[in-house]
Design an enzyme around this catalytic site. Structure first.
Site, PDB file in Angstrom:
ATOM      1  N   CYS A   1      71.016  -7.208  21.702  1.00  0.00           N
ATOM      2  CA  CYS A   1      72.346  -6.622  21.527  1.00  0.00           C
ATOM      3  C   CYS A   1      73.128  -6.900  22.805  1.00  0.00           C
ATOM      4  CB  CYS A   1      72.248  -5.122  21.250  1.00  0.00           C
ATOM      5  SG  CYS A   1      73.842  -4.380  20.865  1.00  0.00           S
ATOM      6  N   GLY A   2      73.888  -7.960  22.786  1.00  0.00           N
ATOM      7  CA  GLY A   2      74.536  -8.427  24.003  1.00  0.00           C
ATOM      8  C   GLY A   2      75.543  -7.458  24.576  1.00  0.00           C
TER       9      GLY A   2
ATOM     10  N   ASN B   1      68.260 -12.163  17.593  1.00  0.00           N
ATOM     11  CA  ASN B   1      68.477 -11.819  16.193  1.00  0.00           C
ATOM     12  C   ASN B   1      68.766 -13.105  15.435  1.00  0.00           C
ATOM     13  OD1 ASN B   1      68.472  -8.983  16.742  1.00  0.00           O
ATOM     14  ND2 ASN B   1      70.581  -9.152  17.445  1.00  0.00           N
TER      15      ASN B   1
ATOM     16  N   GLY C   1      77.803  -9.100  20.411  1.00  0.00           N
ATOM     17  CA  GLY C   1      77.535 -10.032  21.507  1.00  0.00           C
ATOM     18  C   GLY C   1      76.645 -11.180  21.103  1.00  0.00           C
ATOM     19  N   SER C   2      75.488 -10.881  20.478  1.00  0.00           N
ATOM     20  CA  SER C   2      74.593 -11.970  20.085  1.00  0.00           C
ATOM     21  C   SER C   2      75.247 -12.848  19.031  1.00  0.00           C
ATOM     22  CB  SER C   2      73.255 -11.411  19.580  1.00  0.00           C
ATOM     23  OG  SER C   2      73.404 -10.662  18.398  1.00  0.00           O
TER      24      SER C   2
END
Length: 301
Positions: free
Chosen positions: A109-110, A186, A247-248
Site C-alpha cells: 500500500c504505497g 499486489n 499508490g501501488s
C-alpha cells in the site's frame, strides 16, 4: 532533503479529537501512554486514499481480520481503504502490514507507506528511513514542499510473479480491452482507454477484480494519456472498491505505460484525489506525493 516536523505544512494538516476522555492522545501522534481501554489509532490519507494506522509496537498484537472489518466499516466503525499495522523489525526502522476493508490482507500500500513514513520521520527528526513490507526493505525520503517519496521496489513482470493463473504475455492479456498485468506487491490489471472519466468504474472494476486469470483477485485501473508523460487514472481496489487514489496502482499504471511506449519512465498521474509522480528507476519504482495526518482516536469496538 527536507527535515520533517509535526508542524510542517502538507504533512499533518489537522487533528480532530474523537475521544474527549483521552485528550492527551490528540495532536501528539500517539506518543502518550496507551489508554487502559480501547485501541489507539491514527487516521491518515494520501490524496484521499485513507487509512487507519495502528502502532503495535505500543499496543502489542491488536489487529486480526474481524477487527479490520469492524474498523473499516464506514457506518459503524472508523472507515478506511486500508489499515496499516506498524511493528518492530530487526533490520528496518519498522515493519508494515496491510489489511483491506473486507478483512483480507494486502501485500503493498504505497500511500499508506508514505503516510506512516512521514509520521515516523517527523517523530524521529529524520529525513529518511527504511520500512519492511511484503515487498522487502523499502526506502522512504522527505522531499521539498512537504512531499514524501517511497521506493516501491522493482515491478514484477513475469506471469508467475504477478501472479497469474497461467502463462500469458503480461503486456497483452487475453482479456477484452487488451490490459496489462503488473505485480507491485499486489496484482494489477491496467486498461488504457480513450477516456477514463466515461468508464462505469464500479461495474467495470467489480467485473474484472475476479477474472479467473487472477487467482488472488486484482486491482483494476483505467487510464488515458493526457499529454507527454502525463496520465489520468481511476482505480478499483480489490477488497475495497473505488478509491480516490492508490499508490501501488499508480506505480503499476506508470510501468504499464512505459512498457507500452505511451510514456517515459518519469510520469505524472492525475487521480480522483490529486496528483502523484512516479519514476521507474534502476533501483525500483519511486512514488512521490502529499500525505496528511487527519486525526488520532481510540477505538472501543
Amino acid at each position: 532533503m527536507m527535515r520533517l516536523s509535526v508542524t510542517e505544512s502538507g504533512i499533518f494538516t489537522r487533528r480532530i479529537s474523537m475521544e474527549a476522555a483521552a485528550p492527551s492522545l490528540y495532536g501528539r501522534g500517539m506518543t502518550q501512554p496507551v489508554p487502559t481501554t480501547g485501541l489507539p489509532f491514527m487516521k491518515m490519507h494520501g490524496l484521499g486514499n485513507d487509512f487507519v494506522v495502528v502502532d503495535e509496537r505500543r499496543t502489542g498484537p491488536a489487529v486480526d481480520a474481524d477487527r479490520a472489518r469492524a474498523l473499516g466499516d464506514r457506518h459503524r466503525g472508523v472507515g478506511f481503504d486500508q489499515l496499516a499495522v506498524i511493528r518492530d523489525d530487526a533490520e528496518a526502522d519498522l515493519e508494515l502490514l496491510f489489511w483491506n476493508a473486507d478483512g483480507s490482507m494486502a501485500g503493498a500500500c504505497g500511500n499508506a507507506t508514505r503516510c506512516v513514513a512521514a509520521w515516523e520521520m517527523a517523530r524521529r527528526g529524520a529525513d529518511s528511513l527504511t520500512l519492511r513490507t511484503e515487498r522487502g526493505l523499502l526506502r522512504a525520503e522527505a522531499r521539498a514542499g512537504g512531499l514524501v517519496a517511497v521506493n516501491m521496489g522493482a515491478p514484477l513482470l513475469d506471469w508467475r510473479d504477478v501472479p497469474l493463473a497461467r502463462e500469458v504475455d503480461t503486456l497483452h492479456l487475453p482479456i477484452e480491452g487488451d490490459p496489462v498485468a503488473t505485480g507491485m506487491g499486489n496484482p494489477h490489471c491496467t486498461f488504457f482507454v480513450e477516456d477514463a472519466e466515461t468508464v462505469d468504474l464500479p461495474a467495470f472494476g467489480r467485473a474484472h477484480e475476479h477474472d479467473p486469470l487472477f487467482p488472488e483477485r486484482t486491482n483494476v485501473q483505467v487510464a488515458h494519456l493526457v499529454g507527454p508523460d502525463h496520465l489520468r487514472m481511476r482505480v478499483w481496489e480489490r477488497g475495497v472498491g473505488v478509491t480516490l487514489a492508490s499508490g501501488s496502482s499508480s506505480c503499476a499504471v506508470a510501468v504499464a505505460a512505459t512498457r507500452r511506449g505511451l510514456a517515459g519512465q518519469a510520469v505524472r498521474i492525475d487521480l480522483d484525489g490529486g496528483r502523484i509522480d512516479v519514476d521507474w528507476r534502476d533501483d525500483g519504482v519511486w512514488m512521490t506525493g502529499a500525505v496528511a495526518h487527519v486525526f488520532d482516536g481510540v477505538w472501543h469496538g
